[in-house]
Design a protein around this motif. Structure first.
Motif, PDB file in Angstrom:
ATOM      1  N   LEU A 192      -5.093   6.072  -4.882  1.00 48.26           N
ATOM      2  CA  LEU A 192      -3.768   6.412  -4.384  1.00 48.26           C
ATOM      3  C   LEU A 192      -3.867   7.093  -3.023  1.00 48.26           C
ATOM      4  N   ARG A 193      -4.862   7.957  -2.845  1.00 48.60           N
ATOM      5  CA  ARG A 193      -5.023   8.677  -1.580  1.00 48.60           C
ATOM      6  C   ARG A 193      -5.250   7.714  -0.423  1.00 48.60           C
ATOM      7  N   ILE A 194      -6.062   6.686  -0.643  1.00 53.17           N
ATOM      8  CA  ILE A 194      -6.347   5.714   0.415  1.00 53.17           C
ATOM      9  C   ILE A 194      -5.077   4.985   0.838  1.00 53.17           C
ATOM     10  N   HIS A 195      -4.241   4.623  -0.134  1.00 53.20           N
ATOM     11  CA  HIS A 195      -2.981   3.945   0.193  1.00 53.20           C
ATOM     12  C   HIS A 195      -2.029   4.879   0.935  1.00 53.20           C
ATOM     13  N   LEU A 196      -1.980   6.137   0.516  1.00 55.62           N
ATOM     14  CA  LEU A 196      -1.100   7.100   1.182  1.00 55.62           C
ATOM     15  C   LEU A 196      -1.516   7.313   2.638  1.00 55.62           C
ATOM     16  N   LEU A 197      -2.818   7.483   2.860  1.00 57.17           N
ATOM     17  CA  LEU A 197      -3.319   7.686   4.218  1.00 57.17           C
ATOM     18  C   LEU A 197      -3.100   6.444   5.083  1.00 57.17           C
ATOM     19  N   ALA A 198      -3.303   5.262   4.493  1.00 62.49           N
ATOM     20  CA  ALA A 198      -3.070   4.016   5.235  1.00 62.49           C
ATOM     21  C   ALA A 198      -1.599   3.897   5.626  1.00 62.49           C
ATOM     22  N   ALA A 199      -0.713   4.292   4.717  1.00 60.81           N
ATOM     23  CA  ALA A 199       0.725   4.248   5.011  1.00 60.81           C
ATOM     24  C   ALA A 199       1.084   5.226   6.126  1.00 60.81           C
TER      25      ALA A 199
END
Length: 272
Positions: A192-199
């Motif tokens: 989830l963290r990777i998706h949040l940072l990518a967003a």
């Protein structure tokens, strides 16, 4: 049918660029595996090589992404989709490295990294950034795509489209937001963290890209705009080195000093 034939060369060039980026990620992944197996006993060398490979991968891919974003895509969201996708790729593959001098600075100021390790990582990032520029120049000189023009890598394409104060504020705010998220998402599940940072990265590129390019990474800025640093060093040094660093300092002052002080004062006043 005629329209599809007209789009086919553009599709081929886009696929060539995407293929180069994915191959680069694959080769860098293999290099990291070899490094971890062969150099794990030599801590300093191991740290240096991993940081070098991470920065090299990030900068090379960003060169290619910038190249694609300068074209006229069939759909306006295509460049942002690529930014989001490769932010995910980097987030998954570059675990344990920062690829950003501001990230190293943040860890050093928070006491999570020694000055010796910080200096080692910074040197690896700068060398990786410079090497990536010349590697991209060699790749583009092969003419694998019509977008790949060797002279592009030596030209200064000034990304700063606003006056100096606004450019400083833009890069400082981008750095503040991204590293605040990086700091406070540490307890979030990795996927989830990777998706949040990518967003967040995609959002920052969308909002600040037309102003300064929304780089908020001194090493990446050096690789992308080396010729501009040569022609207008002070301006680019202030915008792409000092401004992101200022964002880091403001973030640390806010979350480690000002907000705790405000909370303590509020608690004391409430008790009274």
């Amino acid at each position: 049918m005629t329209a599809l034939r007209g789009l086919w060369p553009e599709v081929q060039d886009n696929c060539t660029s995407l293929g180069l980026m994915l191959l680069l990620v694959l080769f860098m992944g293999l290099a990291r595996v070899v490094t971890r197996q062969q150099l794990h006993r030599f801590t300093m060398i191991h740290t240096f090589v991993l940081e070098f490979l991470a920065t090299f991968q990030l900068c090379c891919c960003t060169h290619e992404l910038q190249l694609l974003s300068e074209q006229e895509p069939a759909h306006p969201t295509w460049p942002l989709t690529l930014v989001y996708f490769f932010s995910l790729v980097h987030g998954l593959t570059l675990v344990g490295t920062s690829s950003n001098p501001c990230g190293v600075m943040m860890q050093m100021l928070l006491g999570g990294m020694s000055s010796e390790t910080g200096a080692l990582r910074l040197s690896a990032q700068l060398i990786g950034a410079l090497c990536s520029r010349y590697c991209v120049s060699v790749l583009w000189s092969l003419g694998l795509s019509k977008y790949h023009l060797d002279e592009r890598s030596f030209a200064c394409r000034n990304p700063i489209q606003v006056d100096l104060p606004k450019a400083i504020i833009t890069e400082a705010i981008c750095s503040f937001i991204f590293h605040s998220a990086l700091l406070h998402f540490q307890e979030v599940r990795t996927k989830l963290r990777i998706h949040l940072l990518a967003a967040i990265i995609t959002f920052l590129v969308y909002t600040g890209g037309s102003l300064t390019g929304a780089v908020f990474n001194p090493a990446l800025a050096l690789s992308l705009h080396l010729k501009c640093f040569d022609e207008a060093f002070l301006r680019f040094f202030i915008v792409y080195w000092l401004a992101p660093s200022l964002g880091i300092l403001l973030m640390i002052l806010m979350f480690n000093f000002f907000l705790p002080w405000l909370y303590n004062n509020h608690t004391i006043n409430k008790n009274e």
